[in-house]
Design an enzyme around this catalytic site. Sequence first.
Site, PDB file in Angstrom:
ATOM      1  N   GLU A 127      32.276-133.202 -28.937  1.00  0.00           N
ATOM      2  CA  GLU A 127      32.516-134.142 -27.838  1.00  0.00           C
ATOM      3  C   GLU A 127      31.273-135.010 -27.781  1.00  0.00           C
ATOM      4  OE1 GLU A 127      32.116-136.128 -24.802  1.00  0.00           O
ATOM      5  OE2 GLU A 127      31.754-134.261 -23.714  1.00  0.00           O
ATOM      6  N   CYS A 172      29.461-138.475 -19.755  1.00  0.00           N
ATOM      7  CA  CYS A 172      30.134-139.044 -20.928  1.00  0.00           C
ATOM      8  C   CYS A 172      31.416-139.790 -20.576  1.00  0.00           C
ATOM      9  CB  CYS A 172      30.425-137.961 -21.953  1.00  0.00           C
ATOM     10  SG  CYS A 172      31.439-136.614 -21.331  1.00  0.00           S
ATOM     11  N   ASN A 185      23.382-132.741 -19.264  1.00  0.00           N
ATOM     12  CA  ASN A 185      23.970-133.364 -18.075  1.00  0.00           C
ATOM     13  C   ASN A 185      24.901-132.439 -17.284  1.00  0.00           C
ATOM     14  OD1 ASN A 185      25.625-133.599 -20.382  1.00  0.00           O
ATOM     15  ND2 ASN A 185      26.791-135.269 -19.477  1.00  0.00           N
TER      16      ASN A 185
END
Length: 483
Positions: free
Chosen positions: A257, A291, A161
């Site tokens: 993450e 996210c 992304n």
Amino acid sequence: MIIDLLDKKVNTKGMLIGESWVDTPMQLPVFNPFSGNHVYSISCAEEEHVYKALESAEKGKIISKNLSPLDRSEIINKVVNLLKERKEEFTKVIVNEGVKTKREAGKEVDRCINTLTLCGEEAKRVIGETVPFSAFEGGSSKKGHYVYDPIGIITAITPFNDPLNLVAHKLGPAIAAGNAVILKPSDFTPISGIKLGELFLEAGLPYHILNIITGPIDNFGDILVTDSRIDMVSFTGGSKSGEVIAKAAGVKKIGMELGSSSPVIVMNDVDIEAVAKNCIGGIVWAAGQNCVGVKRMYVHDTIYDSFKEKIINLSKAVKLGNPEDDSTDMGPIINQEAISEIERSIENLVKGGYKVLCGGKRVGNGIEPTIIEGDFDNKLNGKEEIFGPVATISRVNSLEEGITASNDSPYGLHAGIFTNNIEHAFKASNELQCGGVMINDSSDYRIDMMPFGGVKKSGIGREGVRSAIREMSSTKIICFNLK
């Protein structure tokens, strides 16, 4: 789908192993998510390639450690200058292989430039402190300090992304701290990371410090995680993959993450239209494949109906289309499997008592911005990350209900609250269980210098340039016993 190298009709990219770019007979196609066209091919690593990359990194960690902080800084700064010159080229690559519009991709290149600029600055500031041994009984003859040593070899695994800036968030700090890196970019968007690696070499980074492995992990298994020569695994991706990596890694440092289901609380003392515009930006950025994107909105009862009307109208006004078109607001979903997963998630919410207010349908290779209404204490609240332009909206009667609902999730990356009441702002920032609280901004606000990471299933450790350099270093205490 794997293709034969001899049949290639598009640009191919090899792997960087040691001092060579390596092509393999078998290639993995990279598709443009909007058009579906086959735009690149990458080499498919096998076990032998990974082991050679590890051998190279063993040499690289010594070379990197022996570079002076000034050398590291100057190399990174040269990458920054090269990237500035080639911004348009990198913007096109991100659009061609990824999910961002032309505007979004340009902003990602700008962020990458900023990230690496910070890395160049921090490379000269990896400093320790003196320790006052003489402040303790028996320590009068002792003087000492601690320093930060490079940790060694880092495996960096990056997602699709943010295919350029998230690679920079791993390579930049790792090199600034004096480490060697083996990069494994996403199979969906590998070209941005490979091209950034090319810039590092062009800027004078010695061979062996950076190695790049590409292709399906099924070909080479978990070597990049389990091998004893790896000193740290830095991973950005889904929570399920993170759990697998954590179990397999063994006794080594891990930075992760992971997933999220970011909430936003909207109190009744705000400019409704301005807040709605802020939230819609957080819903549709990168087509919701973000996210820290806005996934759950908890809106105070007294403004709920007005806010709901605004957010629906703004959602319907978002223009989906060709990401190369300057007028396009939102681009595609990464692939058909991901679209099906989003549709499944929407169906599950509806079955669980939620109501689709707008959107929810496929448009080409994308999904309409989708707003789904449900009770704040619905049992599905925050339990699943929907990696697309989908957000729920719920009515709450108080800040306390908003905080309770926000925390009712296995995730805790970012959260946002909109209010003009300083007491509410402080209460929320104190009680929200997450890695970052944005006051009067949506959950997706981030700058590249700030510590970034989550709690619960959202991750381990912190990124952000200075924080990442600390994570990618080991603390060494040095004590002199003076006679």
